[in-house]
Design a protein around this motif. Structure first.
Motif, PDB file in Angstrom:
ATOM      1  N   ALA A   2     -57.015  -8.036 -23.842  1.00 46.02           N
ATOM      2  CA  ALA A   2     -57.864  -7.555 -22.751  1.00 46.02           C
ATOM      3  C   ALA A   2     -59.178  -8.318 -22.722  1.00 46.02           C
ATOM      4  O   ALA A   2     -59.662  -8.688 -21.652  1.00 46.02           O
ATOM      5  CB  ALA A   2     -58.124  -6.060 -22.885  1.00 46.02           C
ATOM      6  N   LYS A   5     -58.706 -11.635 -21.099  1.00 50.12           N
ATOM      7  CA  LYS A   5     -58.553 -11.469 -19.649  1.00 50.12           C
ATOM      8  C   LYS A   5     -59.908 -11.232 -18.986  1.00 50.12           C
ATOM      9  O   LYS A   5     -60.222 -11.817 -17.956  1.00 50.12           O
ATOM     10  CB  LYS A   5     -57.597 -10.315 -19.327  1.00 50.12           C
ATOM     11  N   PHE A   6     -60.712 -10.336 -19.565  1.00 49.58           N
ATOM     12  CA  PHE A   6     -62.052 -10.069 -19.030  1.00 49.58           C
ATOM     13  C   PHE A   6     -62.880 -11.349 -18.996  1.00 49.58           C
ATOM     14  O   PHE A   6     -63.565 -11.640 -18.028  1.00 49.58           O
ATOM     15  CB  PHE A   6     -62.796  -9.045 -19.887  1.00 49.58           C
ATOM     16  N   ARG A  12     -62.352 -10.425 -11.303  1.00 51.71           N
ATOM     17  CA  ARG A  12     -61.137  -9.696 -10.909  1.00 51.71           C
ATOM     18  C   ARG A  12     -61.390  -8.194 -10.916  1.00 51.71           C
ATOM     19  O   ARG A  12     -62.133  -7.673 -11.746  1.00 51.71           O
ATOM     20  CB  ARG A  12     -60.000 -10.040 -11.863  1.00 51.71           C
ATOM     21  N   TRP A  14     -60.360  -5.415 -12.187  1.00 51.95           N
ATOM     22  CA  TRP A  14     -59.526  -4.917 -13.283  1.00 51.95           C
ATOM     23  C   TRP A  14     -59.389  -3.410 -13.231  1.00 51.95           C
ATOM     24  O   TRP A  14     -60.286  -2.707 -12.799  1.00 51.95           O
ATOM     25  CB  TRP A  14     -60.145  -5.290 -14.628  1.00 51.95           C
ATOM     26  N   SER A  15     -58.261  -2.934 -13.732  1.00 49.92           N
ATOM     27  CA  SER A  15     -58.062  -1.496 -13.939  1.00 49.92           C
ATOM     28  C   SER A  15     -57.459  -1.302 -15.330  1.00 49.92           C
ATOM     29  O   SER A  15     -56.846  -2.223 -15.886  1.00 49.92           O
ATOM     30  CB  SER A  15     -57.118  -0.908 -12.881  1.00 49.92           C
ATOM     31  N   GLN A  18     -53.715  -1.982 -15.229  1.00 48.46           N
ATOM     32  CA  GLN A  18     -53.321  -3.402 -15.292  1.00 48.46           C
ATOM     33  C   GLN A  18     -53.401  -3.929 -16.719  1.00 48.46           C
ATOM     34  O   GLN A  18     -52.500  -4.615 -17.186  1.00 48.46           O
ATOM     35  CB  GLN A  18     -54.256  -4.249 -14.434  1.00 48.46           C
ATOM     36  N   LEU A  19     -54.490  -3.613 -17.386  1.00 44.04           N
ATOM     37  CA  LEU A  19     -54.683  -4.093 -18.753  1.00 44.04           C
ATOM     38  C   LEU A  19     -53.653  -3.497 -19.697  1.00 44.04           C
ATOM     39  O   LEU A  19     -53.137  -4.176 -20.587  1.00 44.04           O
ATOM     40  CB  LEU A  19     -56.102  -3.787 -19.221  1.00 44.04           C
ATOM     41  N   LEU A  46     -66.363  -4.166 -19.718  1.00 41.96           N
ATOM     42  CA  LEU A  46     -66.335  -5.093 -18.591  1.00 41.96           C
ATOM     43  C   LEU A  46     -67.682  -5.119 -17.880  1.00 41.96           C
ATOM     44  O   LEU A  46     -68.201  -6.194 -17.561  1.00 41.96           O
ATOM     45  CB  LEU A  46     -65.213  -4.728 -17.619  1.00 41.96           C
TER      46      LEU A  46
END
Length: 106
Positions: A2, A5-6, A12, A14-15, A18-19, A46
């Motif tokens: 995660a 991705k962040f 993005r 993000w939720s 999703q993560l 985030l």
């Protein structure tokens, strides 16, 4: 996973769902594990990461507030300004004029 991705795509929308899918965990399992390991919830992390980037871009790179808003995932400059001011206690424009840059890790 995660965190990567962040850091790769802070703009993005993000939720947690999703993560959790990316981590192959349930939402609650992901939320609990992330919060335990990082000490804050995924969305708090985030927000903190986005604000660290915003501070850097406003000071070091002297970007326009509208560009920083876009690069941090906010739909408008006004929405970003409200979030930034709530987080730092000062508007983005003023912060960029008065603060010494602090380079974000990552």
């Amino acid at each position: 996973m995660a965190l990567r991705k962040f850091h790769e795509d802070p703009a993005r929308a993000w939720s947690v769902a999703q993560l959790a899918r990316e981590a192959a965990l349930s939402r609650s399992g992901f939320f609990e594990r992330f919060s335990r390991v990082m000490g804050v919830s995924p969305m708090t992390y985030l927000l903190t990461w986005r604000m660290a980037l915003a501070k850097q871009w406003l000071c070091q790179d002297k970007m326009a507030v509208s560009e920083v808003a876009q690069r941090t995932g906010y739909g408008s400059s006004s929405t970003f300004t409200v979030a930034f001011t709530r987080h730092t206690g000062v508007s983005p424009a003023r912060y960029g004029r008065t603060k010494t840059p602090v380079i974000a890790a990552g």
